[in-house]
Design a protein around this motif. Structure first.
Motif, PDB file in Angstrom:
ATOM      1  N   ARG A 138       0.955  -1.182   0.009  1.00 10.45           N
ATOM      2  CA  ARG A 138       0.034   0.112   0.161  1.00 10.45           C
ATOM      3  C   ARG A 138       0.833   1.181   0.083  1.00 10.45           C
ATOM      4  O   ARG A 138       1.816   1.412   0.961  1.00 10.45           O
ATOM      5  N   LEU A 139       0.807   1.922  -0.978  1.00  8.22           N
ATOM      6  CA  LEU A 139       1.875   3.118  -1.219  1.00  8.22           C
ATOM      7  C   LEU A 139       0.719   4.645  -0.904  1.00  8.22           C
ATOM      8  O   LEU A 139      -0.141   4.598  -1.520  1.00  8.22           O
ATOM      9  N   GLN A 140       1.459   5.413  -0.244  1.00 15.11           N
ATOM     10  CA  GLN A 140       0.688   6.940  -0.078  1.00 15.11           C
ATOM     11  C   GLN A 140       1.803   7.664  -1.007  1.00 15.11           C
ATOM     12  O   GLN A 140       2.860   7.722  -0.857  1.00 15.11           O
ATOM     13  N   GLY A 141       1.019   8.645  -1.789  1.00 11.93           N
ATOM     14  CA  GLY A 141       2.034   9.510  -2.635  1.00 11.93           C
ATOM     15  C   GLY A 141       1.957   8.896  -4.224  1.00 11.93           C
ATOM     16  O   GLY A 141       1.063   8.287  -4.478  1.00 11.93           O
ATOM     17  N   GLN A 142       2.795   9.217  -4.881  1.00  9.58           N
ATOM     18  CA  GLN A 142       2.734   9.024  -6.364  1.00  9.58           C
ATOM     19  C   GLN A 142       3.904   8.205  -6.645  1.00  9.58           C
ATOM     20  O   GLN A 142       5.061   8.344  -6.344  1.00  9.58           O
ATOM     21  N   GLY A 172       2.215   1.477 -13.524  1.00 12.00           N
ATOM     22  CA  GLY A 172       1.183   2.548 -13.066  1.00 12.00           C
ATOM     23  C   GLY A 172       1.494   3.338 -11.983  1.00 12.00           C
ATOM     24  O   GLY A 172       2.926   3.311 -11.683  1.00 12.00           O
ATOM     25  N   ASN A 173       0.636   4.430 -11.908  1.00 15.05           N
ATOM     26  CA  ASN A 173       0.652   5.235 -10.707  1.00 15.05           C
ATOM     27  C   ASN A 173       0.056   4.925  -9.368  1.00 15.05           C
ATOM     28  O   ASN A 173       0.099   5.946  -8.383  1.00 15.05           O
ATOM     29  N   TYR A 174      -0.727   3.888  -9.286  1.00 18.10           N
ATOM     30  CA  TYR A 174      -1.423   3.416  -8.045  1.00 18.10           C
ATOM     31  C   TYR A 174      -2.038   4.637  -7.372  1.00 18.10           C
ATOM     32  O   TYR A 174      -2.129   4.723  -6.110  1.00 18.10           O
ATOM     33  N   ASP A 175      -3.017   5.118  -8.179  1.00  9.42           N
ATOM     34  CA  ASP A 175      -3.765   6.149  -7.607  1.00  9.42           C
ATOM     35  C   ASP A 175      -5.247   5.759  -7.609  1.00  9.42           C
ATOM     36  O   ASP A 175      -6.069   6.557  -7.101  1.00  9.42           O
ATOM     37  N   GLY A 176      -5.631   4.474  -7.747  1.00 12.05           N
ATOM     38  CA  GLY A 176      -6.823   3.917  -7.499  1.00 12.05           C
ATOM     39  C   GLY A 176      -7.681   4.103  -8.956  1.00 12.05           C
ATOM     40  O   GLY A 176      -8.739   3.851  -9.201  1.00 12.05           O
ATOM     41  N   ASN A 177      -7.163   4.762  -9.849  1.00  9.51           N
ATOM     42  CA  ASN A 177      -7.768   5.164 -11.175  1.00  9.51           C
ATOM     43  C   ASN A 177      -6.989   4.255 -12.441  1.00  9.51           C
ATOM     44  O   ASN A 177      -5.888   4.683 -12.849  1.00  9.51           O
ATOM     45  N   GLY A 178      -7.576   3.195 -12.701  1.00  7.03           N
ATOM     46  CA  GLY A 178      -6.918   2.461 -13.838  1.00  7.03           C
ATOM     47  C   GLY A 178      -7.035   3.041 -14.859  1.00  7.03           C
ATOM     48  O   GLY A 178      -6.143   2.385 -16.093  1.00  7.03           O
ATOM     49  N   ILE A 179      -7.897   3.858 -15.209  1.00  4.63           N
ATOM     50  CA  ILE A 179      -7.868   4.765 -16.565  1.00  4.63           C
ATOM     51  C   ILE A 179      -6.341   5.113 -17.089  1.00  4.63           C
ATOM     52  O   ILE A 179      -6.049   5.128 -17.977  1.00  4.63           O
TER      53      ILE A 179
END
Length: 219
Positions: free
Chosen positions: A34-38, A44-51
């Motif tokens: 689990r990563l916090q930040g970018q 990918g960037n793991y921001d919760g948005n797969g698009i």
């Protein structure tokens, strides 16, 4: 500096320089971070948005996987990749086995989760991964793919007990001494537990419950 945050059944490491919280626990078939930040790159960037996962080095969002992958070459002298190899076409003898095993994701076992987490992409990823594992560890690739869908279900509040003695088993109880119950497998554990290392039962970070072996002595 990297600081260790005791939580009991898993480890948390905080890296202030990058504002990253790394959660690690070790068990067969599943490593959870689990990563916090970018972050950025091929994962990918793991921001919760797969698009927007296919973001190139120049920060352009593209649809073509080759364009995306080639943009992250370490050296410009490396040749561009120009073809996508389908593992199931490369290893056709694996296809029927992979489709049969991965159909577990679309089965009634996960019925309670289908309306919450779309299973199609997880099923396809499972088939692809299972086809690609042609040099040993085939069951582990399949189990890891199914575990990823089970974790996605858990994160939206749907706990699925999908493992059986014949399907990706975790025999935690096997290691207990006779007449004792120190370890027991749970498909969705508590996000924070009272343990010897965490006697207060309070955790600094709110994390989703994780699959794994739990100490029977504590709830």
């Amino acid at each position: 500096d990297v600081s260790h945050i005791p939580t009991g059944h898993h480890m948390l490491f905080y890296i202030p320089l990058f504002q990253i919280l790394l959660q690690v626990f070790s068990q067969p078939s599943l490593f959870y971070f689990r990563l916090q930040g970018q972050i950025c790159g091929l994962c990918g960037n793991y921001d919760g948005n797969g698009i927007n996962d296919f973001t190139t080095r120049s920060l352009s969002v593209v649809e073509n996987v080759l364009e995306f992958g080639n943009s992250w070459k370490v050296s410009s002298t490396c040749p561009d990749a120009n073809i996508i190899k389908d593992p199931c076409s490369t290893n056709p003898y694996r296809k029927s086995w992979s489709e049969k095993q991965c159909s577990l994701i679309n089965s009634n076992v996960f019925a309670a989760c289908h309306s919450q987490v779309e299973p199609a992409k997880y099923y396809q990823a499972c088939v692809t991964d299972a086809c690609a594992c042609d040099s040993g560890g085939d069951c582990d690739c399949f189990c890891t793919a199914v575990a990823a869908y089970a974790q996605a279900c858990s994160e939206v509040g749907v706990c699925i007990a999908w493992r059986t003695p014949s399907i990706c088993p975790l025999f935690c109880d096997y290691y207990n001494q006779q007449g004792e119950c120190e370890w027991h497998y749970k498909p969705c554990g508590a996000s924070c537990m009272k343990t010897c290392r965490n006697p207060s039962g309070k955790c600094l970070h709110n994390l989703p419950g994780l699959e794994g072996k739990k100490n029977c002595k504590y709830p």
